[in-house]
Every structure is written in structure tokens, then in C-alpha cells.
Design an enzyme around this catalytic site. Sequence first.
Site, PDB file in Angstrom:
ATOM      1  N   CYS A 247      -2.364   9.257   2.182  1.00  0.00           N
ATOM      2  CA  CYS A 247      -2.026   8.625   0.903  1.00  0.00           C
ATOM      3  C   CYS A 247      -3.071   9.001  -0.131  1.00  0.00           C
ATOM      4  O   CYS A 247      -2.778   9.057  -1.324  1.00  0.00           O
ATOM      5  CB  CYS A 247      -1.938   7.119   1.071  1.00  0.00           C
TER       6      CYS A 247
ATOM      7  N   GLU B 151       0.889  -1.177   0.000  1.00  0.00           N
ATOM      8  CA  GLU B 151       0.000   0.000   0.000  1.00  0.00           C
ATOM      9  C   GLU B 151       0.919   1.216   0.000  1.00  0.00           C
ATOM     10  O   GLU B 151       1.395   1.646   1.050  1.00  0.00           O
ATOM     11  CB  GLU B 151      -0.884   0.010   1.257  1.00  0.00           C
TER      12      GLU B 151
HETATM   13  P1  NAD Z   1       8.087   5.571   4.652  1.00  0.00           P
HETATM   14  O1  NAD Z   1       8.153   4.801   3.397  1.00  0.00           O
HETATM   15  O2  NAD Z   1       9.154   6.525   4.970  1.00  0.00           O
HETATM   16  O3  NAD Z   1       7.996   4.545   5.903  1.00  0.00           O
HETATM   17  C1  NAD Z   1       6.969   3.606   6.020  1.00  0.00           C
HETATM   18  C2  NAD Z   1       7.423   2.462   6.893  1.00  0.00           C
HETATM   19  O4  NAD Z   1       8.397   1.675   6.188  1.00  0.00           O
HETATM   20  C3  NAD Z   1       8.106   2.892   8.188  1.00  0.00           C
HETATM   21  O5  NAD Z   1       7.691   2.007   9.214  1.00  0.00           O
HETATM   22  C4  NAD Z   1       9.574   2.721   7.861  1.00  0.00           C
HETATM   23  O6  NAD Z   1      10.394   2.531   8.980  1.00  0.00           O
HETATM   24  C5  NAD Z   1       9.530   1.483   7.000  1.00  0.00           C
HETATM   25  N1  NAD Z   1      10.651   1.286   6.066  1.00  0.00           N
HETATM   26  C6  NAD Z   1      11.263   2.224   5.305  1.00  0.00           C
HETATM   27  N2  NAD Z   1      12.178   1.642   4.497  1.00  0.00           N
HETATM   28  C7  NAD Z   1      12.143   0.315   4.760  1.00  0.00           C
HETATM   29  C8  NAD Z   1      12.840  -0.819   4.242  1.00  0.00           C
HETATM   30  N3  NAD Z   1      13.770  -0.694   3.295  1.00  0.00           N
HETATM   31  N4  NAD Z   1      12.542  -2.039   4.728  1.00  0.00           N
HETATM   32  C9  NAD Z   1      11.583  -2.182   5.669  1.00  0.00           C
HETATM   33  N5  NAD Z   1      10.890  -1.146   6.205  1.00  0.00           N
HETATM   34  C10 NAD Z   1      11.177   0.081   5.749  1.00  0.00           C
HETATM   35  O7  NAD Z   1       6.655   6.312   4.638  1.00  0.00           O
HETATM   36  P2  NAD Z   1       6.057   7.413   5.651  1.00  0.00           P
HETATM   37  O8  NAD Z   1       6.754   8.706   5.450  1.00  0.00           O
HETATM   38  O9  NAD Z   1       5.954   6.856   7.025  1.00  0.00           O
HETATM   39  O10 NAD Z   1       4.555   7.530   5.100  1.00  0.00           O
HETATM   40  C11 NAD Z   1       4.175   8.311   4.006  1.00  0.00           C
HETATM   41  C12 NAD Z   1       4.088   7.479   2.738  1.00  0.00           C
HETATM   42  O11 NAD Z   1       3.232   6.351   2.939  1.00  0.00           O
HETATM   43  C13 NAD Z   1       3.448   8.249   1.591  1.00  0.00           C
HETATM   44  O12 NAD Z   1       4.095   7.901   0.400  1.00  0.00           O
HETATM   45  C14 NAD Z   1       2.011   7.739   1.581  1.00  0.00           C
HETATM   46  O13 NAD Z   1       1.339   7.892   0.352  1.00  0.00           O
HETATM   47  C15 NAD Z   1       2.210   6.308   1.938  1.00  0.00           C
HETATM   48  N6  NAD Z   1       1.011   5.718   2.506  1.00  0.00           N
HETATM   49  C16 NAD Z   1       0.293   4.852   1.710  1.00  0.00           C
HETATM   50  C17 NAD Z   1      -0.888   4.315   2.198  1.00  0.00           C
HETATM   51  C18 NAD Z   1      -1.724   3.403   1.340  1.00  0.00           C
HETATM   52  O14 NAD Z   1      -2.611   2.753   1.891  1.00  0.00           O
HETATM   53  N7  NAD Z   1      -1.494   3.308   0.033  1.00  0.00           N
HETATM   54  C19 NAD Z   1      -1.327   4.615   3.504  1.00  0.00           C
HETATM   55  C20 NAD Z   1      -0.552   5.477   4.279  1.00  0.00           C
HETATM   56  C21 NAD Z   1       0.613   6.008   3.766  1.00  0.00           C
END
Ligand code: NAD
Length: 500
Positions: A290, A256
Site C-alpha cells: 500500500c 486502511e
Molecule cells: P481487495 O480490496 O481486493 O480485498 C481486500 C479484502 O477485502 C479481501 O479480504 C476481500 O475478500 C475483502 N472484500 C472485498 N470486497 C469486500 C466487500 N464488499 N465486503 C467485505 N469484504 C470485501 O484488496 P487486495 O487486492 O487484497 O489488496 C490490495 C489493496 O489493499 C491495495 O489497494 C492496497 O493499497 C490496499 N492495502 C492498503 C493497506 C493500508 O494499510 N492502507 C495495507 C495493505 C493493502
Amino acid sequence: MSIAEHVTEIFERIGAPVRFDAAGEIVCRTPIDGSELGRLAADTAASVGDKVGLAHAAFEQWRTVPAPARGAFVRELGELLREHKDDLGALVSIEAGKILSEGQGEVQEMIDICDLAVGLSRQLHGLTIASERPGHRMMEQWHPLGVVGVISAFNFPVAVWSWNAALAFVCGDSIVWKPSEKTVLTALACRALAEEAARRVGAPDGLLQVVVGAREVGEALVDDPRVPLVSATGSTRMGKQVAPRVAARLGRTLLELGGNNAAVIAPSADLDLAVRGIVFSAVGTAGQRCTSLRRVIVHESLKDELVQRLAAAYETLPIGSPLDAGTLVGPLIDESAAAGFAKAIDQARSDGGTLVAGGTTADGVEGGHYVHPAIVDMPAQTDIVKAETFAPVLYVLTYRDLDEAIALHNAVDQGLSSAIFTMDVREAELFVSATGSDCGIANVNIGTSGAEIGGAFGGEKDTGGGRESGSDAWRNYMRRATNTINYSTELPLAQGVDFG
Ligand code: NAD
């Protein structure tokens, strides 16, 4: 009372005081004023492995419990969430910065998905399929899958976890949850309530494990072969890192990821409705959903009036502490989000865009990053418009005919949510048809954000293709077995094969 004291009180009422560790690497902060709430020790690769082991042991027990009895656990969890809705909602506001009503809405979303999952616990059914062989019957069964790894983003610190967890629990799975390092406290509060629910109904210990930390901790979870499904919510960048690692061990992912959501405003649109829908979707959660609306694609005949009305609405937006009644726009999560906001506006202007509202920093609360949501009138859909800037920047583009609008709409890498405002049934149907919006969510006369839990949630292309929450999303959390049962005295082969 300070925000940190408020947090302590919330945890006392939940009955699970947090054990902060002054030497911990994870700094819990509130974006409201940037203040530190406490520090927590991060998990290590070894402790992640131990927690996966505990979750696996819990799974082996849990999968033997009949699904409707598993539903009793989720029902209890839902009751506890109801009881603590105000406190959890406030905690979401404190950690993620969304206004109280949205924080509580997020808790309500957890309650709703628990209700849905309880019903599902009696409906996890497969098909019976006609066999071509006499005296044979074919059927499908759905069995529990195993340990589900859940990685969640900061902006929906609990709702997204619950979409996964409520379904996974009734499906007979256990969970290891890695919340965003920016919103660990809400995860610890949810874990405390899940443990209490388990105690009350006699569910196994260890069904929900929480691992604390940043990317490396997520990677340890992602790489663990005892985790058959990794459900990861966050940026497309993160999804592109996680997916190949899980694929390398032939595990499954449910992704997601980022969105770049647009609304088409057609000539027949009810503009009152459109303005309200656009403003809520574009500035709700300070543009940090998102599903936030990032592009308005408006018919050229309406453009001036729409932009004028939106700019007027933006001028009256109450910006400030999300804990104050009346605030509609809270802070951005951190300094880097504020820098991203400013950079996107600069780039849009140098691409020929005209800033028609906001775009500057706002007073808000000392120490936090508050901005005036921006509207930028763009001459074309340049690269910055095609990128997801996780902040309240709304780009306005114009079109002449609907084909052009749909082409513009679909000409981005992401495919999460979309909307059309029109009173023309042909346009509405075309937009939601196979040749219309290419998103996982396509709405008519409502904005792009604020989905209900009953539908499957997720998107295509760079959004990752996953579907969570309602409809048949539960199937992600189970494994399908196809069974053929021979009740005859013969052994006929399929496809008429004769083997002597
Ligand atoms: P992010 O990608 O920085 O982090 C999300 C999560 O992934 C965190 O828990 C982070 O620690 C973890 N993470 C990061 N890199 C990783 C890796 N290589 N391996 C494993 N885990 C890793 O995102 P954010 O800033 O917390 O959230 C915003 C983003 O999330 C936006 O792009 C938004 O659109 C998206 N989002 C999507 C949805 C959806 O349902 N499509 C919902 C909420 C947020």
C-alpha cells in the site's frame, strides 16, 4: 520438495495440520509458480454468524480479565511467533510472493506489535478532568468494545491482522478475521498459534475466529450488528462498499485503503540516498505494498541524472522465486495483476509517457507472473498516474519550485505515504507541515514504505482515514465512558442552571 509439501511441513511444525477439502471453493495457490496448494471450504453467512456468536461469548468473559493479565496472552502469542518466525515467514513468501527477508520482516512486525501491546496492557488510561461543580470529579475510562471484525488484504497477510489483533486483545476484545481469499493459509497458521497461546495462559476459547471466503463472507461479517468495529484493509473500492454498510447500522469502521505514494526529490537531495530509497520503495514486494512508491516528483535540474541512475539500478534487479536467496523482486499475485501492469504502461505511453526501464514480462518461475519493474517518464500527471496500479510502475514527473511539487504531490485522491529527499531544512519542515504533504505518513530522506509499528499507520482521503498500530491507535478498540462523580451533599447543575 514441492511447494505444497513445504507447506505441509510448516503446518506440522506449527502443530496444526491443515484439513484441505478437495471439494472446497477456496483454492489456495502460490504465486511463485501458480500451483495449487489445496482447497478449503468457504464459510457461509450462517457459519459467519455462528463464529461471531462464539467470539461474542469469548468477549463477555475476556472483558472481565484485568488488562495486564490480558497482556500475558499477547506476550505468549509473541513468544510463539518468535519460535515459528522462519516457518511463518516462508509461508508468507509462498502465499503472497514476497521475498523471504520481507516475509520474515512481516512476522517480525507481528512480534513487535505484540511487544508494544504487552506494554500498553498496563497503560490503557483515561484522563481526570477538572469539574466546574464543587465536590465533583470527572474522569474518562476506556472499556473493552466487543467483537472486532478484521478484513485483510493479500499483500500483508499477517502484519495488518496483528496490528489490529494484538491491540484489540489487550483492550479486552475478541476478533473475527476474514483474511484475503488469496492468503488463507497464513491466517490459519496464526490462528493455531493464538489458540496455543490461549491454552497456555488460560484465556477463553474462541477469542480469535477465522472466516474463510471472498466478498460475500466479508459482507456477512460487515452486516453483523454484534460487531461494533470493522477494521478493513484493502482497495478503496472495497472500503467504499464496506463503509456505508457499517454506517447503515451505526457501527464504526477503521479503513486502511489504497495509496498513491510519491517522493519529492529536491535540488539539494543526497542522490545516493534517494536512489536507494526510491528503488526499495518502488520495487519492494514487486510494487504490491500500500505504501509502494508510485510517483517520483523530481526537480528539473536533477531529472536526467536521477532517471539514468534509477534505470541502471533497475537493470540489475534480481527477479525470480522469492524463496531463492538473492532475489529482490518476486512474482505478482496473479494474472489480473500482470494484466493491470501491462495496461497501465500502455495507457501511460498513450498519454505521452516514455518507458525508460522495464515494463516487460520477466522469466521468473514457470507458471508465475514475473515482470521487469517499469519506470515511465511522464509529461504530466494524467489519470493513469493518479490511479493506484498495484504493480511496480514508477512514474517520473518534474517540477520547478517546491509549491508546484507539493501541489502535484497532493493532486491525487489517495493520501497514505509520502517522502521528500532534501538537505534543506526549510524544505523538509515545509513538506511535513500542515501546508505540505496531505498524507498520513510524511517522511524526510527515507522512502515511502517500511513503516515501524511505534507510529500510528494510515492515511487520509481515499485511503480511508484510519490509524492502526502504534501511538494512540489502541483507542479505536475501546469505548470511552465519561464519569462525573459527586462527593458533595449538594446537587449543583452545570452552566449555572437553576432548577428550583
Ligand atoms: P481487495 O480490496 O481486493 O480485498 C481486500 C479484502 O477485502 C479481501 O479480504 C476481500 O475478500 C475483502 N472484500 C472485498 N470486497 C469486500 C466487500 N464488499 N465486503 C467485505 N469484504 C470485501 O484488496 P487486495 O487486492 O487484497 O489488496 C490490495 C489493496 O489493499 C491495495 O489497494 C492496497 O493499497 C490496499 N492495502 C492498503 C493497506 C493500508 O494499510 N492502507 C495495507 C495493505 C493493502
